[in-house]
Design a protein around this motif. Structure first.
Motif, PDB file in Angstrom:
ATOM      1  N   THR A 133     -15.391 -14.627  -8.771  1.00  0.00           N
ATOM      2  CA  THR A 133     -14.497 -13.887  -6.935  1.00  0.00           C
ATOM      3  C   THR A 133     -15.631 -13.012  -6.482  1.00  0.00           C
ATOM      4  OG1 THR A 133     -13.054 -12.563  -8.243  1.00  0.00           O
ATOM      5  CG2 THR A 133     -12.360 -14.769  -8.219  1.00  0.00           C
TER       6      THR A 133
ATOM      7  N   ASP B 167      -0.066  -7.976  -1.990  1.00  0.00           N
ATOM      8  CA  ASP B 167      -1.881  -6.665  -1.867  1.00  0.00           C
ATOM      9  C   ASP B 167      -1.643  -6.265  -1.078  1.00  0.00           C
ATOM     10  OD1 ASP B 167      -4.627  -6.823  -1.922  1.00  0.00           O
ATOM     11  OD2 ASP B 167      -4.551  -8.452  -2.578  1.00  0.00           O
TER      12      ASP B 167
ATOM     13  N   TYR C  24     -12.377   0.056 -18.574  1.00  0.00           N
ATOM     14  CA  TYR C  24     -11.456  -1.728 -18.176  1.00  0.00           C
ATOM     15  C   TYR C  24     -11.555  -2.557 -19.237  1.00  0.00           C
ATOM     16  CZ  TYR C  24     -11.482  -6.002 -15.669  1.00  0.00           C
ATOM     17  OH  TYR C  24     -11.224  -7.971 -15.330  1.00  0.00           O
TER      18      TYR C  24
ATOM     19  N   SER D 293      -7.287 -11.663  -1.308  1.00  0.00           N
ATOM     20  CA  SER D 293      -8.359 -11.826  -1.255  1.00  0.00           C
ATOM     21  C   SER D 293      -8.892 -13.426  -1.253  1.00  0.00           C
ATOM     22  CB  SER D 293      -8.694 -10.843  -2.603  1.00  0.00           C
ATOM     23  OG  SER D 293      -9.793 -11.649  -3.486  1.00  0.00           O
TER      24      SER D 293
HETATM   25  P1  NAD Z   1     -10.300  -9.672  -6.596  1.00  0.00           P
HETATM   26  O1  NAD Z   1     -11.207  -8.743  -6.412  1.00  0.00           O
HETATM   27  O2  NAD Z   1     -10.972 -11.458  -5.683  1.00  0.00           O
HETATM   28  O3  NAD Z   1      -8.808  -9.845  -6.343  1.00  0.00           O
HETATM   29  C1  NAD Z   1      -7.673  -8.464  -6.267  1.00  0.00           C
HETATM   30  C2  NAD Z   1      -7.120  -8.733  -5.203  1.00  0.00           C
HETATM   31  O4  NAD Z   1      -6.431  -7.358  -6.001  1.00  0.00           O
HETATM   32  C3  NAD Z   1      -7.694  -8.004  -4.608  1.00  0.00           C
HETATM   33  O5  NAD Z   1      -6.865  -8.823  -3.378  1.00  0.00           O
HETATM   34  C4  NAD Z   1      -7.713  -6.604  -3.877  1.00  0.00           C
HETATM   35  O6  NAD Z   1      -6.820  -6.157  -2.789  1.00  0.00           O
HETATM   36  C5  NAD Z   1      -6.098  -6.319  -4.612  1.00  0.00           C
HETATM   37  N1  NAD Z   1      -5.353  -5.040  -5.284  1.00  0.00           N
HETATM   38  C6  NAD Z   1      -6.469  -4.469  -5.485  1.00  0.00           C
HETATM   39  N2  NAD Z   1      -5.954  -3.022  -6.024  1.00  0.00           N
HETATM   40  C7  NAD Z   1      -4.405  -3.228  -5.527  1.00  0.00           C
HETATM   41  C8  NAD Z   1      -3.141  -2.527  -5.835  1.00  0.00           C
HETATM   42  N3  NAD Z   1      -3.673  -1.196  -6.408  1.00  0.00           N
HETATM   43  N4  NAD Z   1      -1.177  -3.464  -5.762  1.00  0.00           N
HETATM   44  C9  NAD Z   1      -1.988  -4.751  -5.116  1.00  0.00           C
HETATM   45  N5  NAD Z   1      -3.284  -5.188  -5.232  1.00  0.00           N
HETATM   46  C10 NAD Z   1      -4.155  -4.664  -5.437  1.00  0.00           C
HETATM   47  O7  NAD Z   1     -10.495 -10.206  -7.836  1.00  0.00           O
HETATM   48  P2  NAD Z   1     -10.670 -11.066  -8.537  1.00  0.00           P
HETATM   49  O8  NAD Z   1     -11.662 -12.057  -9.380  1.00  0.00           O
HETATM   50  O9  NAD Z   1      -9.868 -12.325  -8.065  1.00  0.00           O
HETATM   51  O10 NAD Z   1      -9.463 -10.708 -10.208  1.00  0.00           O
HETATM   52  C11 NAD Z   1      -7.927 -11.207 -10.012  1.00  0.00           C
HETATM   53  C12 NAD Z   1      -7.752 -10.907 -11.787  1.00  0.00           C
HETATM   54  O11 NAD Z   1      -8.275 -11.240 -12.738  1.00  0.00           O
HETATM   55  C13 NAD Z   1      -7.899  -9.129 -11.669  1.00  0.00           C
HETATM   56  O12 NAD Z   1      -6.604  -8.600 -12.942  1.00  0.00           O
HETATM   57  C14 NAD Z   1      -9.157  -9.036 -12.864  1.00  0.00           C
HETATM   58  O13 NAD Z   1      -9.495  -7.751 -13.261  1.00  0.00           O
HETATM   59  C15 NAD Z   1      -8.635 -10.369 -13.796  1.00  0.00           C
HETATM   60  N6  NAD Z   1     -10.053 -11.069 -13.986  1.00  0.00           N
HETATM   61  C16 NAD Z   1     -11.580 -11.317 -12.761  1.00  0.00           C
HETATM   62  C17 NAD Z   1     -12.381 -11.850 -13.580  1.00  0.00           C
HETATM   63  C18 NAD Z   1     -13.856 -12.451 -12.779  1.00  0.00           C
HETATM   64  O14 NAD Z   1     -14.431 -12.229 -13.477  1.00  0.00           O
HETATM   65  N7  NAD Z   1     -13.280 -12.388 -11.906  1.00  0.00           N
HETATM   66  C19 NAD Z   1     -12.326 -11.973 -15.540  1.00  0.00           C
HETATM   67  C20 NAD Z   1     -11.569 -11.133 -16.367  1.00  0.00           C
HETATM   68  C21 NAD Z   1     -10.145 -10.846 -14.965  1.00  0.00           C
END
Ligand code: NAD
Length: 249
Positions: free
Chosen positions: A190, A38, A155, A15
């Protein structure tokens, strides 16, 4: 070069604005070989080729145990080892308690928690054999404060589960010199927030953040680099908050 010649697998790293992508990029800058996993093969490969020839993109749905094993086998067949695993793939759903149906529960628990288990199970035998490795699990402030802003209770539960899993893995794998740590990001800009992060909401949220800004993917990538590298050689079972002070505890 903090990761010279280290083979680093990052899940959910295709992503464009995501934490995984920023982490793979920073790992590559520090000499690591980044393996981007991914859902979509083309997107994973495109993301890897942007980093250069040394890097790879592989399709892998982390909820599929066989796919996790196959992806890691492919990495080890080509590069001979795996030094770092970042369990970053995740999804969220902004639901209230009573609106969580069985499918919602399964989807969120499967990617965030089951995926972390399956990917770790695939990597651990190789790390054990090498007697070295660093596993990083992406949890969330949502696990610690009972909800972030965009995640429902399922979540929070999945991310709290990931914290427990990481600590238990750290205890079990310590004697093999495999370290396992977690990161709990605050609100990071993101695509996971979809179009729900309006300017008004952003301003409201920032009032509760001592560093007076939302996080960006690079803020989390730098914490991953620390945990992946030997800078953190005596740290295992830890949780690193990267939240601008949103939660101080
Ligand atoms: P994002 O949506 O940009 O990236 C998530 C990625 O995971 C995507 O590329 C998606 O295609 C991939 N994905 C989804 N399901 C999948 C699967 N079954 N197998 C393989 N890949 C899969 O989100 P992000 O914000 O970069 O999130 C990354 C991590 O950080 C996540 O675990 C999220 O829960 C965590 N997180 C994010 C935030 C935030 O505010 N953005 C805060 C706390 C935690």
């Amino acid at each position: 070069m903090l990761l010279a010649d280290k083979v680093c697998v990052v899940t959910g790293a295709a992503s464009r604005r995501g934490i995984g992508r920023a982490t793979a990029k920073l790992f590559a800058l520090h000499g690591g070989r980044a393996i981007i996993l991914d859902l979509d093969a083309e997107q994973a490969q495109a993301a890897a080729s942007e980093l250069g020839e040394a890097h790879r993109g592989i399709a892998c749905d982390v909820t599929d145990k066989d796919a996790c094993t196959a992806a890691i086998e492919q990495v080890v067949a080509e590069f001979g080892r795996i030094d770092v695993l970042v369990n970053n793939a995740g999804i969220t759903q902004p639901l209230k308690l009573m609106d969580i149906g069985p499918r919602n529960y399964d989807a969120v628990l499967d990617v965030n928690l089951r995926g972390t288990l399956y990917m770790s199970q695939a990597a651990v035998p190789h790390m054990r054999k090498q007697r070295s490795g660093s596993i990083i699990c992406m949890s969330s402030v949502s696990a610690q404060r009972g909800g972030g802003i965009f995640g429902g209770p399922h979540y929070s539960a999945a991310k709290a589960g990931a914290l427990g899993l990481a600590k238990a893995m750290a205890r079990e794998l310590g004697p093999d010199n495999v370290r396992v740590n977690s990161i709990t990001p605050g609100l990071i800009q993101t695509d996971i927030t979809g179009d729900k992060l309006t300017d008004e909401l952003k301003a409201e949220i920032i009032k509760g953040i001592p560093l007076s800004r939302l996080g960006n993917a690079e803020d989390i990538a730098r914490a991953c680099l620390f945990l992946a590298s030997d800078l953190s050689s005596y740290i295992t079972g830890a949780t690193i908050d990267v939240n601008g002070g949103m939660l101080i505890h």
